[in-house]
Design a protein around this motif. Structure first.
Motif, PDB file in Angstrom:
ATOM      1  N   LYS A 394      -1.971  10.409  -9.640  1.00 43.23           N
ATOM      2  CA  LYS A 394      -2.250   9.213  -8.984  1.00 43.23           C
ATOM      3  C   LYS A 394      -2.134   9.170  -7.360  1.00 43.23           C
ATOM      4  O   LYS A 394      -1.280   9.854  -7.013  1.00 43.23           O
ATOM      5  N   PRO A 395      -2.976   9.005  -6.879  1.00 39.65           N
ATOM      6  CA  PRO A 395      -3.278   8.960  -5.128  1.00 39.65           C
ATOM      7  C   PRO A 395      -2.072   8.132  -4.704  1.00 39.65           C
ATOM      8  O   PRO A 395      -1.683   7.269  -5.051  1.00 39.65           O
ATOM      9  N   PHE A 396      -1.471   8.861  -3.663  1.00 38.62           N
ATOM     10  CA  PHE A 396      -0.400   8.111  -2.643  1.00 38.62           C
ATOM     11  C   PHE A 396      -0.955   7.193  -1.632  1.00 38.62           C
ATOM     12  O   PHE A 396      -1.676   7.753  -0.801  1.00 38.62           O
ATOM     13  N   GLN A 397      -1.101   6.083  -1.689  1.00 41.34           N
ATOM     14  CA  GLN A 397      -1.740   5.228  -0.901  1.00 41.34           C
ATOM     15  C   GLN A 397      -0.834   4.745   0.429  1.00 41.34           C
ATOM     16  O   GLN A 397      -1.591   4.298   1.259  1.00 41.34           O
ATOM     17  N   SER A 398       0.228   5.318   0.532  1.00 40.23           N
ATOM     18  CA  SER A 398       1.316   4.806   1.427  1.00 40.23           C
ATOM     19  C   SER A 398       1.107   3.199   1.686  1.00 40.23           C
ATOM     20  O   SER A 398       1.034   2.647   0.734  1.00 40.23           O
ATOM     21  N   TYR A 399       1.701   2.886   2.740  1.00 41.39           N
ATOM     22  CA  TYR A 399       1.780   1.306   3.042  1.00 41.39           C
ATOM     23  C   TYR A 399       1.016   0.853   4.280  1.00 41.39           C
ATOM     24  O   TYR A 399       0.815   1.485   5.104  1.00 41.39           O
ATOM     25  N   PRO A 400       0.496  -0.178   4.065  1.00 40.71           N
ATOM     26  CA  PRO A 400      -0.490  -0.788   5.077  1.00 40.71           C
ATOM     27  C   PRO A 400       0.243  -0.904   6.392  1.00 40.71           C
ATOM     28  O   PRO A 400      -0.404  -0.278   7.478  1.00 40.71           O
ATOM     29  N   LEU A 401       1.545  -1.078   6.554  1.00 40.27           N
ATOM     30  CA  LEU A 401       2.033  -1.053   8.006  1.00 40.27           C
ATOM     31  C   LEU A 401       2.223   0.326   8.464  1.00 40.27           C
ATOM     32  O   LEU A 401       2.366   0.471   9.794  1.00 40.27           O
ATOM     33  N   TYR A 402       2.194   1.258   7.741  1.00 41.25           N
ATOM     34  CA  TYR A 402       2.592   2.767   8.102  1.00 41.25           C
ATOM     35  C   TYR A 402       1.590   3.582   7.814  1.00 41.25           C
ATOM     36  O   TYR A 402       1.561   4.895   7.862  1.00 41.25           O
ATOM     37  N   PRO A 404      -1.445   5.679   8.579  1.00 40.87           N
ATOM     38  CA  PRO A 404      -2.278   5.956   9.989  1.00 40.87           C
ATOM     39  C   PRO A 404      -3.772   5.985  10.018  1.00 40.87           C
ATOM     40  O   PRO A 404      -4.368   5.944   9.012  1.00 40.87           O
ATOM     41  N   ALA A 405      -4.336   5.938  11.200  1.00 40.12           N
ATOM     42  CA  ALA A 405      -5.724   5.714  11.428  1.00 40.12           C
ATOM     43  C   ALA A 405      -6.322   6.990  10.637  1.00 40.12           C
ATOM     44  O   ALA A 405      -6.038   8.139  10.897  1.00 40.12           O
ATOM     45  N   GLY A 406      -7.531   6.509   9.956  1.00 41.87           N
ATOM     46  CA  GLY A 406      -8.161   7.477   9.507  1.00 41.87           C
ATOM     47  C   GLY A 406      -7.440   8.408   7.965  1.00 41.87           C
ATOM     48  O   GLY A 406      -8.133   9.253   7.594  1.00 41.87           O
ATOM     49  N   PHE A 407      -6.628   7.755   7.645  1.00 44.52           N
ATOM     50  CA  PHE A 407      -5.967   8.323   6.467  1.00 44.52           C
ATOM     51  C   PHE A 407      -6.798   7.960   5.298  1.00 44.52           C
ATOM     52  O   PHE A 407      -6.917   6.643   5.027  1.00 44.52           O
ATOM     53  N   ARG A 408      -6.889   8.689   4.444  1.00 43.28           N
ATOM     54  CA  ARG A 408      -7.613   8.349   2.933  1.00 43.28           C
ATOM     55  C   ARG A 408      -6.762   9.383   2.140  1.00 43.28           C
ATOM     56  O   ARG A 408      -6.249  10.428   2.128  1.00 43.28           O
ATOM     57  N   SER A 409      -6.549   8.549   0.849  1.00 47.40           N
ATOM     58  CA  SER A 409      -6.036   9.248  -0.296  1.00 47.40           C
ATOM     59  C   SER A 409      -6.859   9.280  -1.448  1.00 47.40           C
ATOM     60  O   SER A 409      -7.313   7.967  -2.021  1.00 47.40           O
ATOM     61  N   GLU A 410      -7.483  10.398  -2.126  1.00 40.91           N
ATOM     62  CA  GLU A 410      -8.215  10.382  -3.129  1.00 40.91           C
ATOM     63  C   GLU A 410      -8.056  11.189  -4.243  1.00 40.91           C
ATOM     64  O   GLU A 410      -7.155  12.252  -4.108  1.00 40.91           O
ATOM     65  N   LYS A 411      -8.191  10.762  -5.421  1.00 39.62           N
ATOM     66  CA  LYS A 411      -7.899  11.512  -6.535  1.00 39.62           C
ATOM     67  C   LYS A 411      -8.940  12.783  -6.762  1.00 39.62           C
ATOM     68  O   LYS A 411     -10.182  12.260  -6.578  1.00 39.62           O
ATOM     69  N   LEU A 412      -8.647  13.895  -7.314  1.00 39.62           N
ATOM     70  CA  LEU A 412      -9.289  14.909  -7.105  1.00 39.62           C
ATOM     71  C   LEU A 412      -9.446  15.313  -8.706  1.00 39.62           C
ATOM     72  O   LEU A 412      -8.160  15.662  -9.504  1.00 39.62           O
ATOM     73  N   ASP A 413     -10.567  15.984  -8.974  1.00 40.53           N
ATOM     74  CA  ASP A 413     -10.757  16.750 -10.399  1.00 40.53           C
ATOM     75  C   ASP A 413     -10.611  17.994  -9.914  1.00 40.53           C
ATOM     76  O   ASP A 413     -10.959  18.613  -8.891  1.00 40.53           O
TER      77      ASP A 413
END
Length: 500
Positions: A394-402, A404-413
């Motif tokens: 499960k991707p770790f999405q972090s929190y909107p307040l924290y 960072p700019a440019g951060f992306r979390s993607e699930k990988l095969d």
């Protein structure tokens, strides 16, 4: 008493400051999403699309987010743009505000306690309620309302003048605007003023007037937050009590559920003492203002279908008086029995309860405990900003307040990993403190793990613990244990490119 009270408050202040520093987390998600993310929305950080459903339903108060925004905006204007630092300041100020409310409550309630020995016990035992520092630094509606109501009750216990009662009503009204359920405590206090304190009609009207001013402040805050004139308390009652949304989503519990929900935590011993003390206070000290304030609040929560221990946290400050007001040997009802109970405070059992409470207080002061917050990983990503992070689970999405700019979390095969490695290092996250299966020519470098021992090479021990915990949780499903994760971030690259 003043010297003892100052000493107790000084101890609690020191522990509260330490707890505020280390407790960069939340006890329950509402503390973050329905307060801090609301603030983040007004600061231009959190998009409306990522706010909880209560925002669209317009059923949450904006008073506390407004107060926090008035603090955060100047800090950011002065250059404090790191939101973890800003939220630390908010935790610290909330903790100090709660301590001020406790000090006011202690000074106000002391004259109502019979006996020098009982007053001394109340004052000296304050630092032994180990849950206080942890609850005091929570940016939750429960904490905010507890502080405001304790201040309101303290003011009401003084001279019954119109000006003082207007201030008391204002403070109790702000407790309501922080958490609507706290209005039940305000109603109990008003009834005590009218029935037992025999306050004059004009003084009672002043109390209600102060409450109306608080409602006006809340209305302005809600308009600021929602962009329209609304009355969230009415919507809150309709959604959660009439429609029963909370009960449908999160479950129903029996009337007696608080008997096991409240003690089901590390402070179980002192919590049991407080629960018995509260019941004894209601039965033996029925005319006391704390009884009148707490009884309707608790009774109402018994009959609300969905129950959580945190719903009773607004009583935290008042609870410090429960043992003395309930167990005092000077009260007439069942005096011989309670004379024996009062003497037990010097036994080994009482010392064990105290030791558990103090050790838990120290633990919570230094360890960022919460219900699945994963704030340590969010802080690492916020401070280091690795860009795109991949996850096989499960991707770790972090929190909107924290985030960072440019951060992306993607699930990988797993089959995609070799081609990604052809383009350079890949940031890969695991929900265990061990790296996931990698291609034969790839290696992983540990960047950060929420499991403290992973950095010392003992990540496998954490993975084994998670496996054992998962099996135990499956076999004992009635306990409803939450899944256990220790998110761990690796930099994965071809072995030939790994720097020594």
């Amino acid at each position: 008493m003043d010297r003892d009270l100052r000493c107790s408050l000084l101890i609690l202040t020191g522990v509260t400051i330490v707890t505020a520093w280390f407790s960069n987390t939340f006890y329950f998600p509402d503390e973050h999403y329905q307060v801090l993310e609301f603030m983040g929305f007004k600061l231009g950080i959190t998009p409306a699309s990522e706010l909880p459903w209560e925002f669209a339903a317009r059923i949450r108060p904006w008073f506390q987010p407004l107060v926090y925004s008035l603090i955060a905006r100047p800090l950011r204007a002065l250059g404090m743009t790191d939101m973890f630092t800003v939220v630390f300041v908010l935790r610290l100020l909330t903790g100090l505000f709660s301590l001020a409310a406790l000090a006011a409550f202690a000074r106000a309630v002391l004259p109502t306690i019979e006996g020098q020995d009982e007053r001394r016990a109340f004052v000296r035992y304050l630092p032994l309620f180990g849950f206080l520092p942890y609850l005091f630094v929570r940016t939750s509606s429960e904490t905010f309302s507890a502080a405001f109501f304790a201040l309101g009750l303290s003011v009401a216990l003084g001279a019954k003048t119109a000006s003082r009662l207007a201030l008391a009503g204002l403070l109790c009204g702000l407790a309501f605007e922080s958490r609507y359920q706290s209005g039940l405590m305000g109603l109990g206090l008003f009834a005590w003023l009218a029935v037992l304190a025999r306050a004059r009609i004009a003084v009672l009207a002043a109390f209600l007037g102060g409450g109306l001013v608080a409602l006006a402040i809340g209305a302005v805050a809600d308009h600021w937050g929602y962009g329209a004139w609304v009355f969230p308390p009415l919507g809150y009652v309709d959604v959660n009590l009439v429609q029963g949304v909370a009960a449908h989503q999160f479950g129903r519990e029996p009337v007696f559920a608080y008997l096991y929900l409240l003690p089901a935590q590390i402070f179980f011993a002192i919590t049991l003492v407080l629960m018995v003390g509260m019941a004894a206070m209601w039965l033996r000290n029925a005319r006391h203002v704390v009884t009148w304030a707490s009884l309707p609040f608790v009774l109402a929560h018994l009959f609300i279908a969905h129950k959580e221990a945190r719903f009773l946290f607004p009583l935290a400050t008042l609870a410090t008086a429960f043992p003395v007001l309930g167990f005092s040997p000077r009260l007439p009802r069942w005096r011989p029995t309670f004379e024996r109970l009062w003497s037990w405070r010097k036994t080994m059992a009482a010392k064990a309860v105290t030791a558990i409470s103090v050790m838990a207080m120290i633990y919570f002061a230094l360890y960022p405990f919460g219900v699945r917050p994963h704030m340590p990983m969010a802080e690492y990503l916020y401070r280091h900003g690795p860009g795109t992070v991949y996850s096989l689970g499960k991707p770790f999405q972090s929190y909107p307040l924290y985030r960072p700019a440019g951060f992306r979390s993607e699930k990988l095969d797993a089959a995609q990993l070799p081609s990604l490695l052809d383009d350079g290092p890949v940031y890969l996250m695991s929900d265990k403190p061990v790296p996931p299966p990698l291609p034969p020519d790839a290696g992983a470098t540990l960047l950060y793990s929420e499991f403290p021992l992973a950095r010392f090479g003992y990540g496998a021990a954490g993975a084994d613990y998670i496996a054992g915990y998962t099996v135990f949780a499956a076999r004992h499903s009635f306990l409803k244990l939450l899944p256990l994760y220790w998110y761990t971030l690796y930099r994965v690259e071809r072995s030939a490119t790994i720097r020594s």
